[in-house]
Design an enzyme around this catalytic site. Structure first.
Site, PDB file in Angstrom:
ATOM      1  N   ASP A 214      49.495  81.874  38.353  1.00 38.48           N
ATOM      2  CA  ASP A 214      48.184  81.231  38.302  1.00 38.48           C
ATOM      3  C   ASP A 214      48.145  79.978  37.553  1.00 38.48           C
ATOM      4  OD1 ASP A 214      47.575  83.731  39.629  1.00 38.48           O
ATOM      5  OD2 ASP A 214      47.290  84.897  37.805  1.00 38.48           O
TER       6      ASP A 214
ATOM      7  N   GLU B 142      40.592  84.417  46.712  1.00 37.44           N
ATOM      8  CA  GLU B 142      40.751  84.361  45.151  1.00 37.44           C
ATOM      9  C   GLU B 142      40.973  82.873  44.809  1.00 37.44           C
ATOM     10  OE1 GLU B 142      45.193  85.704  44.429  1.00 37.44           O
ATOM     11  OE2 GLU B 142      44.094  87.142  45.073  1.00 37.44           O
TER      12      GLU B 142
END
Length: 506
Positions: free
Chosen positions: A14, A174
């Site tokens: 991420d 997301e």
């Protein structure tokens, strides 16, 4: 120059990036490892140096009883009016929050909490206004990418939360980020799940709250159709420009164990792809895919991409390259003899524990091929090295004190299956044993070797794929480390680890 992906190999998922003048700063998720949110810097986008972690105190990062798939999820780093902000989610303790610092090499503030649900939060600043977004639910119950404005000093919402985009039609929307490119608002997010169907999508608008128009070429980046290609799972990207005005995406992906073996153990890693805007839409990578190598004139020809360095106690730091599980009890760690050795005091919290913090120090497995080696001195209890994916999936090579001396062994823990084998008794007329433990990795297997008292022992191999994310069912990667533990009736003692070396061999 030609550069290779990943630019930051190993379990650093991420990624988020920002540039301040000529320096880029990168943060990643850390889940239930402490300290939290690793922080890197770079001058050229391909060589990244670890400079520490953002969350270094329990007041910032409570990981009490956080499982391997808990703790800190996707962070975002931004720079605004001379101050750095990092916003993220502690999924077990409190939800969304941010911290700030005026010195990227110093301490960060205590958390400022945001009363907004969802995960993967992000900031966008325009003038004096701070926009907060996450993939959550707005004030009317509508789910998607939701946005509001905040008082940046207090975290208080200044406007109602509004759902501004519900994606391009894929599942698991997301990782949203908002930018302004050529007077248009560009909203980038991921769909498909952070697995083999992962993909990057985007939309743009004239207004910050929309409506947003989907890119006709969505997904703009994915390797989902590259069968037989080692790099998979591309998505969760952050956009950054360089000093020349070129655009880049920093994003996550993972490497399969080989082209056709669909498991990965090194976690989701950091990748770099060039971006070109055509008619206001981003054209990404190699025809919308990420490749192992890119040749580009955007990076100076005299830039050389450095390999992953070997780690020793002399050139690395506890709390930077070497991490704890959950919030550690530092009384169980003796750091006074660094860099020659580190002492670990075993407790009854073992590597099988789902709760509490075992006495453990681990570093990311950054290559599919590697060697981890250390010398251990032990008088009581158990000490060893481990390839650790979760408390239910790990391989250990260890030594322990017995009633007649010492014993070498290998432990395999895979779910409900727990086995200790290759037991080697080492009678001793002394109260201390010194043994060298060696763990090596390859695409197919981990191998276990020990040397002591002038003898070398092979303690077998274990299949690599059983520590993969696909088998373990989690989002992290294998950590390679040292540990100490003891049974309830064993005497308490310290194990001293010296000559600790991690060598990447990819």
């Amino acid at each position: 120059m030609k550069y290779s992906n990943p630019v930051v190999p190993g379990f650093f998922p991420d990624p988020s990036v920002c540039r301040v003048e000529d320096t880029y700063y990168l943060v990643c998720s850390s889940f239930n490892y402490f300290p939290g949110v690793p922080l890197f810097e770079s001058k050229d986008l391909v060589n990244w140096s670890p400079i520490g972690h953002v969350l270094t105190r329990k007041s910032q990062l409570d990981l009490t009883d956080s499982p391997t798939n808990g703790g800190i999820y996707a962070p975002t780093i931004r720079y605004h009016q001379g101050r750095f902000y990092m916003v993220t989610t502690n999924v077990d303790h409190g939800g969304n929050f941010y911290v700030w610092t005026d010195n990227i090499y110093g301490e960060w503030s205590d958390p400022i909490w945001v009363d907004q649900d969802g995960i993967d939060p992000s900031f966008y600043f325009e003038g004096d206004t701070a926009y907060f977004m996450s993939n959550g639910t707005d004030d009317e119950g509508k789910s998607g990418i939701c946005q509001c404005t905040l008082d940046i000093k207090t975290g208080k919402k200044l406007t109602p939360t509004k759902c501004i985009w519900q994606g391009a039609g894929g599942r698991y929307l997301e990782g949203p980020h908002l930018y302004k490119v050529a007077d248009k608002y560009l909203l980038v997010a991921s769909e498909g799940g952070t697995e083999y169907g992962h993909m990057l999508v985007c939309a743009k608008s004239d207004q910050i709250y929309g409506p947003y128009e989907n890119d006709p070429d969505n997904p703009i980046l994915t390797n989902r159709n590259l069968g037989g290609y080692q790099i998979q799972g591309c998505g969760h990207a952050d956009l950054v420009s360089d000093l020349k005005g070129n655009w880049w995406f920093i994003h996550l992906a993972f490497r399969q164990l080989d082209r056709w073996q669909q498991q990965h153990v090194t976690g989701r890693e950091v990748y770099l792809v060039p971006v070109t805007f055509i008619d206001g839409w981003p054209k990404v990578g190699h025809d919308g895919t990420t490749r192992a190598q890119f040749e580009t004139d955007r990076i100076a020809s005299d830039v050389s991409q450095s390999p992953v360095p070997n780690l020793t106690l002399a050139n690395s730091q506890i709390g930077n390259q070497w991490l704890f599980l959950q919030n550690p009890d530092l009384a169980n760690y003796d750091l006074s003899q660094l860099p020659e050795q580190v002492g670990l005091q075993g407790t009854t919290v073992t590597m099988d524990a789902a709760k509490d913090s075992p006495t453990f120090l681990g570093t990311q497995q950054r290559g599919i091929a590697f060697t981890l080696k250390t010398k251990v001195q032990l008088t009581a209890g158990e000490a060893g090295i481990t390839a650790y994916m979760t408390d239910e999936q790990h391989y250990d090579l260890a030594v322990r004190k017995t009633a007649t001396g010492f014993e070498l062994f290998r432990r395999i823990r895979l779910g409900e299956a727990r086995q200790e084998d290759h037991l080697i008794s080492l009678p001793s007329d002394t109260d201390q044993l010194e043994v060298t433990l060696i763990l090596t990795g390859s695409p197919d297997q981990y191998s276990f070797t020990a040397a002591t008292q002038g003898q070398t022992y092979q303690l077998g191999t274990a299949t690599t794929k059983y520590l993969s994310s696909e088998v373990a069912g989690n989002f992290t990667g294998v950590m390679l480390g040292i540990y100490a533990q003891k049974s309830a009736d064993a005497a308490s003692s310290w194990a001293n680890f010296s000559q600790l070396v991690y060598q990447n061999q990819d």
